[in-house]
Structure formats: structure tokens, C-alpha cells
Scaffold this motif. Structure first.
Motif, PDB file in Angstrom:
ATOM      1  N   GLU A   1       0.833  -1.200   0.000  1.00  0.00           N
ATOM      2  CA  GLU A   1       0.000   0.000   0.000  1.00  0.00           C
ATOM      3  C   GLU A   1       0.872   1.257   0.000  1.00  0.00           C
ATOM      4  O   GLU A   1       0.602   2.203  -0.739  1.00  0.00           O
ATOM      5  CB  GLU A   1      -0.917   0.015   1.230  1.00  0.00           C
ATOM      6  CG  GLU A   1      -2.077  -0.943   1.163  1.00  0.00           C
ATOM      7  CD  GLU A   1      -2.898  -0.937   2.450  1.00  0.00           C
ATOM      8  OE1 GLU A   1      -2.760   0.014   3.258  1.00  0.00           O
ATOM      9  OE2 GLU A   1      -3.665  -1.888   2.644  1.00  0.00           O
ATOM     10  N   LEU A   2       1.905   1.258   0.815  1.00  0.00           N
ATOM     11  CA  LEU A   2       2.799   2.414   0.882  1.00  0.00           C
ATOM     12  C   LEU A   2       3.501   2.648  -0.448  1.00  0.00           C
ATOM     13  O   LEU A   2       3.654   3.789  -0.893  1.00  0.00           O
ATOM     14  CB  LEU A   2       3.809   2.240   2.018  1.00  0.00           C
ATOM     15  CG  LEU A   2       3.222   2.297   3.431  1.00  0.00           C
ATOM     16  CD1 LEU A   2       4.240   1.845   4.454  1.00  0.00           C
ATOM     17  CD2 LEU A   2       2.728   3.697   3.743  1.00  0.00           C
ATOM     18  N   ARG A   3       3.938   1.573  -1.089  1.00  0.00           N
ATOM     19  CA  ARG A   3       4.595   1.705  -2.402  1.00  0.00           C
ATOM     20  C   ARG A   3       3.615   2.254  -3.434  1.00  0.00           C
ATOM     21  O   ARG A   3       3.967   3.094  -4.251  1.00  0.00           O
ATOM     22  CB  ARG A   3       5.151   0.360  -2.873  1.00  0.00           C
ATOM     23  CG  ARG A   3       6.333  -0.158  -2.098  1.00  0.00           C
ATOM     24  CD  ARG A   3       7.589   0.520  -2.443  1.00  0.00           C
ATOM     25  NE  ARG A   3       7.921   0.231  -3.842  1.00  0.00           N
ATOM     26  CZ  ARG A   3       8.897   0.788  -4.488  1.00  0.00           C
ATOM     27  NH1 ARG A   3       9.668   1.656  -3.892  1.00  0.00           N
ATOM     28  NH2 ARG A   3       9.139   0.488  -5.739  1.00  0.00           N
ATOM     29  N   ALA A   4       2.370   1.781  -3.379  1.00  0.00           N
ATOM     30  CA  ALA A   4       1.360   2.253  -4.325  1.00  0.00           C
ATOM     31  C   ALA A   4       1.032   3.726  -4.093  1.00  0.00           C
ATOM     32  O   ALA A   4       0.652   4.430  -5.033  1.00  0.00           O
ATOM     33  CB  ALA A   4       0.098   1.403  -4.210  1.00  0.00           C
ATOM     34  N   LEU A   5       1.203   4.189  -2.860  1.00  0.00           N
ATOM     35  CA  LEU A   5       0.911   5.585  -2.533  1.00  0.00           C
ATOM     36  C   LEU A   5       2.093   6.515  -2.797  1.00  0.00           C
ATOM     37  O   LEU A   5       2.021   7.699  -2.513  1.00  0.00           O
ATOM     38  CB  LEU A   5       0.472   5.693  -1.068  1.00  0.00           C
ATOM     39  CG  LEU A   5      -0.877   5.054  -0.745  1.00  0.00           C
ATOM     40  CD1 LEU A   5      -1.078   4.963   0.751  1.00  0.00           C
ATOM     41  CD2 LEU A   5      -1.996   5.863  -1.393  1.00  0.00           C
ATOM     42  N   GLY A   6       3.212   5.966  -3.297  1.00  0.00           N
ATOM     43  CA  GLY A   6       4.330   6.813  -3.694  1.00  0.00           C
ATOM     44  C   GLY A   6       5.592   6.692  -2.873  1.00  0.00           C
ATOM     45  O   GLY A   6       6.519   7.474  -3.057  1.00  0.00           O
ATOM     46  N   ALA A   7       5.656   5.728  -1.967  1.00  0.00           N
ATOM     47  CA  ALA A   7       6.880   5.547  -1.185  1.00  0.00           C
ATOM     48  C   ALA A   7       8.001   5.085  -2.107  1.00  0.00           C
ATOM     49  O   ALA A   7       7.807   4.195  -2.944  1.00  0.00           O
ATOM     50  CB  ALA A   7       6.663   4.523  -0.072  1.00  0.00           C
ATOM     51  N   GLY A   8       9.183   5.690  -1.953  1.00  0.00           N
ATOM     52  CA  GLY A   8      10.314   5.324  -2.786  1.00  0.00           C
ATOM     53  C   GLY A   8      10.918   3.991  -2.379  1.00  0.00           C
ATOM     54  O   GLY A   8      11.107   3.098  -3.182  1.00  0.00           O
ATOM     55  N   ARG A   9      11.186   3.861  -1.114  1.00  0.00           N
ATOM     56  CA  ARG A   9      11.772   2.633  -0.573  1.00  0.00           C
ATOM     57  C   ARG A   9      11.096   2.338   0.747  1.00  0.00           C
ATOM     58  O   ARG A   9      10.879   3.238   1.559  1.00  0.00           O
ATOM     59  CB  ARG A   9      13.260   2.870  -0.319  1.00  0.00           C
ATOM     60  CG  ARG A   9      14.135   1.769  -0.833  1.00  0.00           C
ATOM     61  CD  ARG A   9      15.563   2.165  -0.862  1.00  0.00           C
ATOM     62  NE  ARG A   9      16.177   1.995   0.443  1.00  0.00           N
ATOM     63  CZ  ARG A   9      17.470   2.073   0.655  1.00  0.00           C
ATOM     64  NH1 ARG A   9      18.271   2.353  -0.318  1.00  0.00           N
ATOM     65  NH2 ARG A   9      17.956   1.908   1.853  1.00  0.00           N
ATOM     66  N   VAL A  10      10.748   1.093   0.977  1.00  0.00           N
ATOM     67  CA  VAL A  10      10.147   0.681   2.244  1.00  0.00           C
ATOM     68  C   VAL A  10      11.133  -0.260   2.921  1.00  0.00           C
ATOM     69  O   VAL A  10      11.442  -1.326   2.393  1.00  0.00           O
ATOM     70  CB  VAL A  10       8.781  -0.019   2.032  1.00  0.00           C
ATOM     71  CG1 VAL A  10       8.215  -0.486   3.355  1.00  0.00           C
ATOM     72  CG2 VAL A  10       7.819   0.911   1.329  1.00  0.00           C
ATOM     73  N   MET A  11      11.637   0.177   4.073  1.00  0.00           N
ATOM     74  CA  MET A  11      12.615  -0.629   4.810  1.00  0.00           C
ATOM     75  C   MET A  11      11.981  -1.133   6.098  1.00  0.00           C
ATOM     76  O   MET A  11      11.194  -0.414   6.728  1.00  0.00           O
ATOM     77  CB  MET A  11      13.852   0.197   5.140  1.00  0.00           C
ATOM     78  CG  MET A  11      14.606   0.630   3.917  1.00  0.00           C
ATOM     79  SD  MET A  11      16.110   1.515   4.320  1.00  0.00           S
ATOM     80  CE  MET A  11      15.437   3.013   5.018  1.00  0.00           C
ATOM     81  N   ILE A  12      12.331  -2.341   6.481  1.00  0.00           N
ATOM     82  CA  ILE A  12      11.829  -2.931   7.714  1.00  0.00           C
ATOM     83  C   ILE A  12      12.948  -2.891   8.742  1.00  0.00           C
ATOM     84  O   ILE A  12      14.031  -3.438   8.512  1.00  0.00           O
ATOM     85  CB  ILE A  12      11.347  -4.362   7.476  1.00  0.00           C
ATOM     86  CG1 ILE A  12      10.210  -4.355   6.462  1.00  0.00           C
ATOM     87  CG2 ILE A  12      10.904  -5.007   8.779  1.00  0.00           C
ATOM     88  CD1 ILE A  12       9.769  -5.712   6.005  1.00  0.00           C
ATOM     89  N   VAL A  13      12.687  -2.247   9.858  1.00  0.00           N
ATOM     90  CA  VAL A  13      13.669  -2.134  10.936  1.00  0.00           C
ATOM     91  C   VAL A  13      13.496  -3.360  11.825  1.00  0.00           C
ATOM     92  O   VAL A  13      12.403  -3.638  12.307  1.00  0.00           O
ATOM     93  CB  VAL A  13      13.461  -0.844  11.744  1.00  0.00           C
ATOM     94  CG1 VAL A  13      14.473  -0.748  12.871  1.00  0.00           C
ATOM     95  CG2 VAL A  13      13.553   0.370  10.834  1.00  0.00           C
ATOM     96  N   THR A  14      14.594  -4.097  12.032  1.00  0.00           N
ATOM     97  CA  THR A  14      14.545  -5.313  12.837  1.00  0.00           C
ATOM     98  C   THR A  14      15.614  -5.275  13.926  1.00  0.00           C
ATOM     99  O   THR A  14      16.499  -4.442  13.908  1.00  0.00           O
ATOM    100  CB  THR A  14      14.779  -6.562  11.957  1.00  0.00           C
ATOM    101  OG1 THR A  14      16.089  -6.477  11.395  1.00  0.00           O
ATOM    102  CG2 THR A  14      13.741  -6.671  10.863  1.00  0.00           C
TER     103      THR A  14
END
Length: 128
Positions: free
Chosen positions: A110-123
Motif C-alpha cells: 500500500e505504501l509503495r502504491a501511494l508513492g513511497a520510494g523505498r520501504v525498509m523494515i527495521v529489525t
């Protein structure tokens, strides 16, 4: 009368190849492939530190509720409007470890579809 030729017995090379292969497998399993950490080295203990997400991260709880900067966020669209301004922003997600992976993937898409460039997961990273 002719003398009978001496029959030479050939050594079976397949058995030798099998032994060499088994030794190779044994040393690959038993040997060390990476350099061990120095035994005198004492690593920093972080067990007593309070874990906090980065201030610009979207926190996702196990039940799927989202929090940004201490405020609840109902939809990914609201989050994207809240960060505003930046074209193709870099998004950091801090998911709870009990959050189903399908839900995490859905939110990231959803975030990518809304225009996010990169989605990173903090672990959390551990050293065994």
C-alpha cells in the motif's frame, strides 16, 4: 611354448575418488568457514537498554494497528499525508514480531502504491 603374459591388476580408482570426496565433505562440515571472533573481545550488552523505534518510523503492532510519532494511524494513506512533502520518501517500518507477514507485506505494498520510494523494515539484529 610361449610364456603366459603377466596379467596386471589395475587399482580401482573409483574407490579412491569416493574416499577423497568423503574427506572433502567431512572437512567442509567440521572446518570453520569464517574467522571466529577474538576470544578476548567483549561485546556491548544491550539487553538492559530500552528499545525505541526511530522517530520517523511507522510502528505496526501485532494486531495491525499503526502508530506514527505516538499517534495512531488508521490507514497507510493517512500516514503518507502525515509525512507529506517529499517525493518518493524512504519509509521505515517497525513491525511487531508477532505481526503476520501477510499483513506486513500488504501494508508495504500500500505504501509503495501511494508513492513511497523505498520501504525498509527495521529489525532487531542478534549475534549468535
Amino acid at each position: 611354448m610361449r610364456r603366459a603374459r603377466a596379467v596386471s591388476k589395475r587399482e580401482p580408482t573409483i574407490a579412491l575418488i569416493n574416499i577423497v570426496f568423503l574427506m572433502l565433505v567431512f572437512f567442509m562440515v567440521a572446518g570453520t568457514l569464517a574467522q571466529p571472533i577474538d576470544r578476548d573481545l567483549r561485546l556491548v550488552r544491550t539487553a538492559d537498554l530500552e528499545g525505541r523505534p526511530p522517530p520517523d518510523a511507522l510502528v505496526i503492532r501485532a494486531d495491525g494497528t499503526m502508530i506514527y510519532r505516538g499517534e495512531p494511524v488508521t490507514k497507510a494513506e493517512d500516514y503518507m499525508q502525515g509525512i507529506g512533502g517529499t517525493a518518493s520518501p524512504e519509509i521505515r517500518l517497525v513491525p511487531d514480531r508477532d505481526l503476520p507477514a501477510s499483513q506486513l507485506v500488504r501494508i508495504a505494498r500500500e505504501l509503495r502504491a501511494l508513492g513511497a520510494g523505498r520501504v525498509m523494515i527495521v529489525t532487531e539484529r542478534g549475534l549468535d
